[in-house]
Enzyme design. Structure first.
Site, PDB file in Angstrom:
ATOM      1  N   ASN A  17       0.829  -1.198   0.000  1.00 32.09           N
ATOM      2  CA  ASN A  17       0.000   0.000   0.000  1.00 32.09           C
ATOM      3  C   ASN A  17       0.871   1.260   0.000  1.00 32.09           C
ATOM      4  OD1 ASN A  17      -2.524   1.319   0.118  1.00 32.09           O
ATOM      5  ND2 ASN A  17      -2.156   1.737   2.280  1.00 32.09           N
ATOM      6  N   CYS A  48      -0.354   5.288  12.355  1.00 31.84           N
ATOM      7  CA  CYS A  48       0.516   4.269  12.943  1.00 31.84           C
ATOM      8  C   CYS A  48       1.859   4.874  13.349  1.00 31.84           C
ATOM      9  CB  CYS A  48       0.674   3.068  12.023  1.00 31.84           C
ATOM     10  SG  CYS A  48       1.263   3.472  10.404  1.00 31.84           S
ATOM     11  N   GLY A 107       2.356   8.846   8.215  1.00 35.19           N
ATOM     12  CA  GLY A 107       1.599   7.607   8.437  1.00 35.19           C
ATOM     13  C   GLY A 107       1.775   6.620   7.311  1.00 35.19           C
ATOM     14  N   CYS A 108       1.330   5.388   7.559  1.00 37.92           N
ATOM     15  CA  CYS A 108       1.583   4.297   6.616  1.00 37.92           C
ATOM     16  C   CYS A 108       0.369   3.924   5.789  1.00 37.92           C
ATOM     17  CB  CYS A 108       2.041   3.054   7.363  1.00 37.92           C
ATOM     18  SG  CYS A 108       3.451   3.363   8.415  1.00 37.92           S
ATOM     19  N   ILE A 109      -0.802   4.285   6.224  1.00 35.32           N
ATOM     20  CA  ILE A 109      -1.999   3.807   5.527  1.00 35.32           C
ATOM     21  C   ILE A 109      -2.524   4.878   4.573  1.00 35.32           C
ATOM     22  CG2 ILE A 109      -4.329   2.912   5.829  1.00 35.32           C
ATOM     23  CD1 ILE A 109      -2.112   1.078   6.754  1.00 35.32           C
TER      24      ILE A 109
END
Lengths: 158, 346
Positions: free
Chosen positions: A31, B234, B344-346
């Site tokens: 992602n 995260c 962030g990662c998402i």
């Protein structure tokens, strides 16, 4: 704002484990790659097939036994029910962080243009059919096909 | 007869007060009426007499009948029918006390299911299995106790294996039904509520929105995203109070090393158009709305929104965002909106 043209980056992730803690890294890395404009695809093989199997995707467990980071002696971690207990705790924590579930992550990945493939040999081994897999899986391919696809890609094994 | 006569007499003196005209005619009319009444009275008296005679004849019969009825009742009493009926009434009263009309209505709704179940249970095959099982239960006292080894040995028997398969299937169905019940009774969690709320405000998520005007929806979504509070990521985002030092200057505007506007306050719509053009994106209405949301969200929380937050906030699907901004949507949008790189990662 003058940007230097870089060669198109490509990431190939191999997901070979079916644990909740082992599935997320592959999904999050793919992602993140798509979000950075990098082409990404994931090859699900062996236990990793569970991550894209309709009947298993919502019940992935966390293996604590033999994992020194779990902070739990292996003899305790191996008791029945520990795996699902750990999975439940981890899922709760992820919900608090508003992290999407594995199923949602796969959907996001497909929508963002990442490609998901399942390993043909593993499918035969576990006696699974294409219908048993989630619709996000693009195709069932062999290791040879995988090499063709991953040409020019950086390969990450998780 | 006498009473009618007196009333007739009473009326006669009234005649002259009505006026002197035709008192004799009034008297004649009265006499005619009385004749008619006399006839009617005679008829009534005749009927009354007939009824009295009938009653006199019937009385002895009635007495006999009463005797018979009483006898029958005492017989029934001896047989316990009366007390039975009383108990039945008491039961009815208890049922009424314990079950409200709502319960009865529910029962009515479930009647078909109940009948289906009863029919399925009374199939000959099912009854045969139940009969077999009951003979075993009747001889339960003769069963030998067995341990784990005994279980293993017994499981080699094909019939036992079949029985185990049936039991497993039964368990599976019971478990399935129990799961469905739990799902039905589950209290919605906070995350569920937030999602349902967003879904209500945003409408169907998969709707094609490219180039379609949805101003109110976007405005609502923006408010909703503000209500959600600061985004949980995260990685802990470092909120930057001071604008970053510009690494490069282009046309008098400072940019950071990773290509974002150094000072978000220096942003103008014309600048956004230029940055977008350089990124290979032409801003239409739908894209402008996303950029505006990103800016508003950044001003609200001091953090650039990531893809997930953009989809939740604008109501666009992930797929739509990647179609509108093909290369790295969150980063491209942040660049155009003149805000820092999303964390962030998402």
């Amino acid at each position: 704002m003058a940007t230097i043209a870089k060669p198109k980056r490509k990431i190939a992730l191999i997901c070979s484990h079916g644990g909740l803690d082992e599935a997320y890294p592959a999904l999050i890395l793919a992602n993140a790659a798509r979000q950075s404009g990098i082409d990404a695809f994931i090859f699900f093989t062996f236990w990793g097939l569970d991550v894209v199997t309709e009947s298993k995707v919502d019940h992935l467990h966390v293996n604590l036994a033999g994992n020194p980071s779990s902070g739990m002696p292996t003899i305790v971690a191996g008791l029945p029910g520990m795996e699902s207990l750990a999975a439940r705790m981890m899922k709760k924590q992820m919900e608090e962080l508003e992290l999407p579930t594995v199923r949602e992550m796969l959907q996001i990945l497909e929508e963002s243009g990442a490609e998901l493939y399942a390993c043909e040999l593993a499918m035969n081994m576990f006696k699974r059919k294409k219908e048993d897999l989630l619709p996000q899986v693009k195709d069932v391919i062999t290791a040879g096909d995988f090499y063709e696809l991953s040409e020019g890609a950086q390969v990450i094994f998780t | 007869m006498e009473t009618t006569q007196t009333s007739a007499q009473k009326t006669e003196p009234r005649a002259p007060t009505n006026g002197s005209t035709l008192p004799n005619d009034a008297a004649a009319l009265m006499a005619k009426r009385m004749e008619v009444m006399e006839e009617q009275l005679a008829y009534l008296v005749k009927r009354q007499r007939a009824q009295e005679e009938l009653f006199a004849d019937l009385t002895p019969i009635g007495k006999d009948l009463l005797n018979v009825v009483t006898e029958r009742f005492s017989e029934l009493e001896k047989e316990g029918a009366i007390s039975f009926a009383q108990e039945l009434l008491a039961v009815t009263r208890k049922v009424v006390q314990h079950y409200g009309p709502e319960d009865v209505r529910q029962f009515g709704n479930a009647v078909v299911t109940i009948l289906d179940t009863v029919r399925a249970l009374t199939q000959p095959e099912v009854l045969a299995i139940a009969g077999q099982a009951s003979t075993v239960l009747q001889n339960a006292d003769q069963a030998e106790p067995i341990g784990i080894m005994g279980m293993v040995r017994a499981s080699r028997n094909e019939d036992v294996q079949k029985g185990m398969a049936v039991m497993m299937e039964l368990l599976k169905h019971v478990g399935h039904a129990a799961k469905a019940m739990a799902e039905q009774r589950r209290e919605p969690t906070g995350a569920d509520k937030r999602k349902a709320d967003l879904a209500k405000r945003l409408g169907p998520k998969k709707k094609k929105v490219l180039g379609v005007e949805r101003p109110q929806v976007i405005e609502d979504a923006r408010q909703e995203a503000r209500d959600l509070g600061p985004p949980v990521l995260c990685a802990d985002p470092a909120v930057k109070e001071e604008p970053e030092a510009a690494a490069t200057m282009l046309d008098g505007v400072g940019f950071t090393a990773d290509g974002h506007l150094a000072n978000p306050k220096a942003w103008t719509r014309d600048l956004a158009l230029n940055i977008a053009h350089a990124q290979g994106v032409e801003l239409d209405d739908a894209r402008w709305k996303v950029v505006e949301f990103a800016r508003a969200d950044f001003e609200e929380h001091g953090v650039s929104p990531n893809v997930r937050r953009l989809t939740l906030g604008t109501g666009l699907a992930t797929r739509d965002l990647y179609t509108m901004f093909p290369k790295a949507p969150a980063r491209t949008i942040a660049k155009i909106a003149g805000i820092p790189k999303p964390a962030g990662c998402i």
